[in-house]
Design a protein around this motif. Structure first.
Motif, PDB file in Angstrom:
ATOM      1  N   ALA A 195       5.461   6.351  -7.837  1.00 10.18           N
ATOM      2  CA  ALA A 195       4.906   5.479  -8.877  1.00 10.18           C
ATOM      3  C   ALA A 195       3.440   5.163  -8.596  1.00 10.18           C
ATOM      4  CB  ALA A 195       5.728   4.196  -8.955  1.00 10.18           C
ATOM      5  N   VAL A 196       3.108   4.961  -7.311  1.00 13.90           N
ATOM      6  CA  VAL A 196       1.705   4.712  -6.943  1.00 13.90           C
ATOM      7  C   VAL A 196       0.841   5.925  -7.287  1.00 13.90           C
ATOM      8  CG1 VAL A 196       0.134   4.364  -4.986  1.00 13.90           C
ATOM      9  CG2 VAL A 196       2.253   3.041  -5.139  1.00 13.90           C
ATOM     10  N   ILE A 197       1.339   7.115  -6.975  1.00 16.20           N
ATOM     11  CA  ILE A 197       0.592   8.343  -7.262  1.00 16.20           C
ATOM     12  C   ILE A 197       0.401   8.511  -8.767  1.00 16.20           C
ATOM     13  CG2 ILE A 197       0.740  10.869  -7.170  1.00 16.20           C
ATOM     14  CD1 ILE A 197       2.058  10.540  -4.411  1.00 16.20           C
ATOM     15  N   GLU A 198       1.450   8.216  -9.532  1.00 13.90           N
ATOM     16  CA  GLU A 198       1.355   8.357 -10.993  1.00 13.90           C
ATOM     17  C   GLU A 198       0.334   7.394 -11.579  1.00 13.90           C
ATOM     18  OE1 GLU A 198       4.355   8.507 -14.876  1.00 13.90           O
ATOM     19  OE2 GLU A 198       5.098   7.896 -12.907  1.00 13.90           O
ATOM     20  N   GLU A 199       0.260   6.196 -10.981  1.00 10.73           N
ATOM     21  CA  GLU A 199      -0.633   5.171 -11.519  1.00 10.73           C
ATOM     22  C   GLU A 199      -2.079   5.382 -11.068  1.00 10.73           C
ATOM     23  OE1 GLU A 199      -1.837   1.778 -13.579  1.00 10.73           O
ATOM     24  OE2 GLU A 199       0.100   2.818 -13.634  1.00 10.73           O
ATOM     25  N   TYR A 200      -2.285   5.728  -9.792  1.00  9.77           N
ATOM     26  CA  TYR A 200      -3.638   5.765  -9.240  1.00  9.77           C
ATOM     27  C   TYR A 200      -4.106   7.151  -8.829  1.00  9.77           C
ATOM     28  CZ  TYR A 200      -2.848   0.728  -8.981  1.00  9.77           C
ATOM     29  OH  TYR A 200      -2.553  -0.573  -9.286  1.00  9.77           O
ATOM     30  N   GLY A 201      -3.235   8.139  -8.930  1.00  7.65           N
ATOM     31  CA  GLY A 201      -3.613   9.488  -8.517  1.00  7.65           C
ATOM     32  C   GLY A 201      -3.171   9.777  -7.097  1.00  7.65           C
ATOM     33  N   VAL A 202      -3.101  11.075  -6.773  1.00  2.00           N
ATOM     34  CA  VAL A 202      -2.588  11.470  -5.464  1.00  2.00           C
ATOM     35  C   VAL A 202      -3.526  11.061  -4.331  1.00  2.00           C
ATOM     36  CG1 VAL A 202      -3.656  13.776  -5.391  1.00  2.00           C
ATOM     37  CG2 VAL A 202      -1.438  13.395  -4.289  1.00  2.00           C
ATOM     38  N   GLY A 203      -4.792  10.789  -4.654  1.00  2.00           N
ATOM     39  CA  GLY A 203      -5.730  10.335  -3.636  1.00  2.00           C
ATOM     40  C   GLY A 203      -5.369   8.985  -3.047  1.00  2.00           C
ATOM     41  N   ALA A 204      -4.487   8.243  -3.728  1.00  2.00           N
ATOM     42  CA  ALA A 204      -4.064   6.939  -3.212  1.00  2.00           C
ATOM     43  C   ALA A 204      -2.994   7.074  -2.142  1.00  2.00           C
ATOM     44  CB  ALA A 204      -3.543   6.068  -4.351  1.00  2.00           C
ATOM     45  N   LEU A 205      -2.421   8.278  -1.959  1.00  2.00           N
ATOM     46  CA  LEU A 205      -1.332   8.446  -0.999  1.00  2.00           C
ATOM     47  C   LEU A 205      -1.756   8.117   0.432  1.00  2.00           C
ATOM     48  CD1 LEU A 205       1.590   9.324  -0.388  1.00  2.00           C
ATOM     49  CD2 LEU A 205       0.712  11.670  -0.129  1.00  2.00           C
ATOM     50  N   PRO A 206      -2.862   8.694   0.952  1.00  2.00           N
ATOM     51  CA  PRO A 206      -3.227   8.379   2.346  1.00  2.00           C
ATOM     52  C   PRO A 206      -3.466   6.896   2.584  1.00  2.00           C
ATOM     53  CG  PRO A 206      -4.448  10.287   1.560  1.00  2.00           C
ATOM     54  CD  PRO A 206      -3.777   9.692   0.362  1.00  2.00           C
ATOM     55  N   LEU A 207      -4.099   6.217   1.634  1.00  2.00           N
ATOM     56  CA  LEU A 207      -4.366   4.787   1.797  1.00  2.00           C
ATOM     57  C   LEU A 207      -3.062   3.997   1.826  1.00  2.00           C
ATOM     58  CD1 LEU A 207      -6.445   2.500   1.952  1.00  2.00           C
ATOM     59  CD2 LEU A 207      -6.452   2.440  -0.561  1.00  2.00           C
ATOM     60  N   THR A 208      -2.118   4.362   0.949  1.00  2.00           N
ATOM     61  CA  THR A 208      -0.839   3.658   0.909  1.00  2.00           C
ATOM     62  C   THR A 208      -0.053   3.898   2.197  1.00  2.00           C
ATOM     63  OG1 THR A 208      -0.810   3.989  -1.490  1.00  2.00           O
ATOM     64  CG2 THR A 208       1.237   3.268  -0.458  1.00  2.00           C
ATOM     65  N   LEU A 209      -0.040   5.143   2.655  1.00  2.00           N
ATOM     66  CA  LEU A 209       0.652   5.455   3.910  1.00  2.00           C
ATOM     67  C   LEU A 209       0.015   4.720   5.089  1.00  2.00           C
ATOM     68  CD1 LEU A 209       1.210   9.312   3.521  1.00  2.00           C
ATOM     69  CD2 LEU A 209       2.973   7.533   3.468  1.00  2.00           C
ATOM     70  N   ALA A 210      -1.319   4.635   5.086  1.00  2.00           N
ATOM     71  CA  ALA A 210      -2.009   3.918   6.170  1.00  2.00           C
ATOM     72  C   ALA A 210      -1.627   2.442   6.165  1.00  2.00           C
ATOM     73  CB  ALA A 210      -3.521   4.079   6.019  1.00  2.00           C
ATOM     74  N   ALA A 211      -1.508   1.849   4.968  1.00  2.00           N
ATOM     75  CA  ALA A 211      -1.103   0.448   4.886  1.00  2.00           C
ATOM     76  C   ALA A 211       0.303   0.256   5.450  1.00  2.00           C
ATOM     77  CB  ALA A 211      -1.165  -0.025   3.433  1.00  2.00           C
ATOM     78  N   LEU A 212       1.209   1.186   5.133  1.00  2.00           N
ATOM     79  CA  LEU A 212       2.570   1.112   5.670  1.00  2.00           C
ATOM     80  C   LEU A 212       2.566   1.274   7.192  1.00  2.00           C
ATOM     81  CD1 LEU A 212       4.459   3.203   2.956  1.00  2.00           C
ATOM     82  CD2 LEU A 212       4.689   0.745   3.367  1.00  2.00           C
TER      83      LEU A 212
END
Length: 423
Positions: A355-372
């Motif tokens: 859902a994050v990727i769909e909303e903000y694009g796949v470029g948001a994946l590394p940032l989200t994973l880093a936060a986790l």
């Protein structure tokens, strides 16, 4: 109450240890098998791709129920019957999945398979820790390394046989469970972990109430969050690498390297599990995992950073269980709750990341994973700080001494050093 003879004698014969590791290979294969056969399920039952993918979710939810359910009856039926019933349930589910001709029955079979899978994972993890003495932590890493081997081998088998023959593959895995099933006679029926906890000195039984609840919440957070990172990379790394310009084949190969690195991490840490505290291994792995994920956005480093993250994620599951077992040995349901939390993390977070990727694009994946990762590191560090200086390891070590051995200060210190990481 278990006798001193039971406390000192391993619960497993060597044959049963090897057979249990084979069982871990099989459940690892089942976890990784659904993705490659989604096209075949979609074509056979006329499903959309998301609908076909719910088979894995059904198995995962069944596994959560299996962990909690088999934990509830463990003391009543004993160690041997627990693993026997888990293998038989997994056998029934896999064969039914392979033979089922309707989608509702196929989903039901996936749930049954998950019930058995959760029971095997829970039983082997818990019994290796309490039933193999000082070798337990190292062999638990080996067992979960074998799980990783299964996740690598299953897609390779599907690639050779073809997704259309998934039924035969599931049935073959089910039939292979007959091997560890035949070897359960090499596992002592008792004592169970709870019986060992009851037999430990009174100080070990004083952990409870709010303090224990906070500790269990900390472990559950570490497990749910690191499984969110683990499954998030496994599910979305190909999409991210493809968006960076790699071919889909290259992105898939890189993801396979990630899973291989995670498996290698468990085998590599196994020798350290007897010489380093589980708290140090877990917090160190969390820190290195975080650094690795933070390197993903660096141009050209993404595949290598993901592989490095896998190498660091690998030791977290088995060594976290060892740390949990040493911290709250008398909390009989602790391991079941923590393993269930980990499985829930692998079910809930991949769709959330999608859902994050769909909303903000796949470029948001590394940032989200880093936060986790940062949240996982924070939870692990806070847990280590809370447990530091509590004397828990001394209590557990004294409980492991043969009866009649005086728990002198020097004896406790020597045993704690020699069996660092033992239950």
């Amino acid at each position: 109450m278990p006798s001193p003879h039971h406390e000192r004698e391993p619960l497993f014969t060597r044959t049963a240890v090897v057979a249990s590791c084979l069982g871990m290979v099989l459940i690892g294969a089942l976890v990784a098998l659904y993705g490659p056969v989604v096209p075949a399920l979609r074509d056979r039952f006329g499903l959309s791709e998301p609908a076909a993918g719910t088979a894995l979710a059904a198995q995962s939810l069944g596994a959560v129920v299996g962990v909690l359910g088999f934990n509830a009856v463990h003391d009543r039926i004993g160690n041997r019957a627990l693993l026997t019933s888990s293998y038989l349930t997994m056998l029934a589910g896999t064969v039914a999945f392979g033979l089922s001709g309707t989608w509702p029955l196929t989903q039901a079979a996936a749930v049954v398979t998950g019930l058995g899978l959760g029971g095997v994972d829970f039983a082997v993890s818990r019994l290796f820790l309490i039933g193999l003495g000082s070798r337990g932590p190292a062999l638990l890493n080996v067992a979960h390394g074998c799980f990783g081997l299964g996740t690598v081998l299953a897609p390779a088998v599907v690639a050779v046989t073809g997704p259309g023959r998934y039924g035969a593959t599931f049935i073959a895995i089910g039939l292979l469970t007959l091997i560890p099933l035949a070897c359960v006679r090499g596992i002592r029926a008792r004592p169970t972990p709870s019986e060992l906890a009851e037999a430990s000195p009174a100080p070990a039984r004083r952990s409870g109430g709010r303090g224990t609840a906070v500790v269990l919440a900390g472990f559950a957070a570490v497990y749910m969050l690191h499984f969110a990172v683990q499954s998030g990379i496994g599910n979305w790394e190909p999409t991210h690498l493809h968006a960076l310009g790699r071919t889909m084949t290259g992105a898939t190969v890189a993801t396979s390297a990630y899973w291989l690195a995670m498996t290698a991490g468990r085998f590599l840490v196994a020798p350290l599990a007897r010489r380093r505290s589980p708290a140090a291994i877990v917090t160190g792995a969390c820190a290195l995992m975080t650094v690795s994920v933070l390197l993903v956005p660096v141009p050209g480093l993404a595949p290598w950073a993901y592989a490095a993250a896998g190498l660091c994620i690998g030791p977290l599951f088995p060594n976290g269980l060892n740390w949990l077992n040493r911290s709250v040995p008398a909390a009989g349901n602790a391991m079941a709750y923590v393993i269930a939390a980990a499985m829930l993390g692998s079910v809930a977070f991949p769709p959330a990341l999608g859902a994050v990727i769909e909303e903000y694009g796949v470029g948001a994946l590394p940032l989200t994973l880093a936060a986790l990762c940062l949240l996982t590191l924070a939870a692990g560090t806070a847990l280590a700080r809370r447990l530091r200086g509590t004397g828990t390891e001394t209590v557990v070590t004294r409980a492991a001494l043969p009866r009649g051995t005086a728990p002198t200060e020097s004896t406790v210190r020597t045993t704690g050093t020699r069996e660092k990481g033992a239950s």
